[in-house]
Structure formats: C-alpha cells, structure tokens
Design a protein around this motif. Structure first.
Motif, PDB file in Angstrom:
ATOM      1  N   HIS A  22       0.836  -1.209   0.000  1.00 52.56           N
ATOM      2  CA  HIS A  22       0.000   0.000   0.000  1.00 52.56           C
ATOM      3  C   HIS A  22       0.870   1.258   0.000  1.00 52.56           C
TER       4      HIS A  22
ATOM      5  N   CYS B  20      -0.305   4.667  -2.133  1.00 53.71           N
ATOM      6  CA  CYS B  20      -1.166   5.552  -1.353  1.00 53.71           C
ATOM      7  C   CYS B  20      -1.123   6.970  -1.914  1.00 53.71           C
TER       8      CYS B  20
ATOM      9  N   CYS C   8      -6.283   6.462  -2.672  1.00 58.06           N
ATOM     10  CA  CYS C   8      -6.470   6.393  -1.228  1.00 58.06           C
ATOM     11  C   CYS C   8      -6.130   7.756  -0.615  1.00 58.06           C
TER      12      CYS C   8
ATOM     13  N   SER D 118      -0.989   7.912   4.314  1.00 61.13           N
ATOM     14  CA  SER D 118       0.264   7.173   4.520  1.00 61.13           C
ATOM     15  C   SER D 118       1.352   7.730   3.610  1.00 61.13           C
TER      16      SER D 118
ATOM     17  N   THR E 203       4.220   7.715   0.951  1.00 63.05           N
ATOM     18  CA  THR E 203       4.558   6.875  -0.191  1.00 63.05           C
ATOM     19  C   THR E 203       6.033   6.549  -0.100  1.00 63.05           C
TER      20      THR E 203
END
Length: 123
Positions: free
Chosen positions: A26, A30, A49, A53, A55
């Motif tokens: 993810h 993200c 998303c 978070s 990257t």
C-alpha cells in the motif's frame, strides 16, 4: 480438515513467509494511481487512497549505500529470502497459484520465483 490431512503434521509445524502479509505494498500507491488504471468493467478510473500514509518507493530517502531506499519494503525480497534460506536449512518456497494462472502475469511474483530458484531454494 482435508487440508490438514493432506499436509500432515510436519508441514503444519513449519513456519511460512507469506509475502502478501509481510510486505505493505500500500505504501507504494497511497495517494496516487500510477498509470491511471481503470476498472475493466465500469471504465472508471480507480480512486486514490486518502489515508495519508507516506509513499515509500525504491528512491525514497534515506538511501542505503547501494542506492535503495531504507524505508521501502518492496526492495528487500532478495535479501530477506537469502537470510531465511541461510538461517533455516528446511526453508522452502510454497507457491499458491490461482485457477487461471494469473499469478504468472504479475512481474513481481515471477521475479520472486526466479530469485528463489536462482538461490537454489526448494520450491
């Protein structure tokens, strides 16, 4: 269960590395949609998303001496498999393949198979 009977007690006592659970991919997508991929049925572009978070790609600082990102989780498969193979003589790669063999159309999966084979790991 049937699977337990097929595998037997030795296989059930072994430790397994499951890449899908061990690497947080993810972090590579993200907040973005690399390549602008779309849903094949609706044709709508996949949403990005917004969880916030960070990257973490292979070139995300800080970098190791070999130029690979320290924080990126997806660039360490070779190192992890070499470590596990050297640490446990019974370590082997289990390959779960879907019915349509789509696994072999994923570059990352094929690369993992090739690395393990090159290292002489049981598969």
């Amino acid at each position: 269960s049937t699977l337990e009977q097929m595998l037997g007690p030795k296989a059930l006592a072994m430790t397994y590395w499951v890449c899908a659970f061990s690497v947080n991919q993810h972090f590579s997508i993200c907040g973005r949609n690399p390549g602008g991929s779309s849903d094949p049925v609706t044709g709508m572009q996949h949403p990005v998303c917004d969880c916030g978070s960070a990257t973490l790609l292979n070139d995300t600082p800080p970098l190791a001496d070999d130029g690979r990102s320290v924080r990126c989780q997806m660039n360490k498969f070779d190192d992890m498999i070499a470590f596990l193979s050297a640490s446990d003589p019974d370590f082997a790669q289990v390959i779960a393949v879907d019915r349509r063999f789509e696994l072999f159309g994923r570059a990352w999966c094929v690369a993992e198979l090739a690395v393990a084979d090159k290292m002489g790991m049981r598969q």
